[in-house]
Write an enzyme that holds these catalytic residues in place. Structure first.
Site: not given
Length: 191
Positions: A110-112, A159
């Site tokens: 998720i994210c980075a 995500s």
């Protein structure tokens, strides 16, 4: 694609945690998975008590070295720029992620983390994935960035960020159990 288990034993997941990991992206998916009856191990990449990206004290159950060689049904990699960098720089964490990918286990980031951890490791090659919008330019040329909250492609779930962490956890739960269990968890959480 569903990968519900046939085994009577509960599914297992390892959630990586490092100095600078994003708190919501670490704990929200782990919480959702526990609610779905999945055995969750939170593993510290560079210590048992890292500080999260927002300065909150966090706590892992075990160090990465203590689970060396162990396979789980899923590996969950949170973001947070510092946390994703620490995971990407950890030989132990990257070996764990690669071993799980090679074994066909679920890899969730998720994210980075999709761009910073999975991309350089070649784990986004030929895949549709998402991540924090500012990481779009960091995606490898052979990956397709998709502007959606949660994206599933084969054994990969990605995500966008903190606001999508529960949906991310529910997608992982659905794959490790079944849609009905994930729906029940979501209803219990008022999602």
């Amino acid at each position: 694609m569903t990968t519900a288990r046939d085994s009577d034993s509960p599914a297992t997941a390892i959630v990586l945690m490092a100095e600078g990991s994003e708190e919501i992206e670490t704990y929200a998916p782990a919480d959702v998975l526990v609610r779905a009856g999945i055995e969750v191990t939170v593993a510290g990449v560079n210590g048992l008590t890292p500080t999260g990206s927002r300065g909150l004290a966090m706590r892992a159950e075990r160090l990465m070295g203590a689970i060396r060689g162990q396979l789980f049904d899923a590996v969950v990699v949170p973001g947070g720029n510092g946390g994703a960098d620490a995971i990407a720089k950890s030989d132990e964490a990257m070996l764990c992620i690669r071993n799980h990918a090679e074994a066909g286990r679920l890899i969730a980031a998720i994210c980075a983390a999709p761009a910073v951890v999975l991309g350089p490791a070649g784990l986004l090659a030929g895949k549709r994935a998402t991540g924090y919008p500012s990481t779009r330019e960091m995606f490898p040329a052979d990956a397709t960035y998709v502007d959606e909250a949660v994206v599933e492609d084969g054994n990969l779930i990605t995500s966008k960020g903190p606001a999508t962490a529960i949906a991310f956890g529910l997608a992982i739960a659905a794959r490790l159990t079944d849609e009905a269990t994930a729906r029940e968890v979501a209803e219990g959480m008022l999602v």
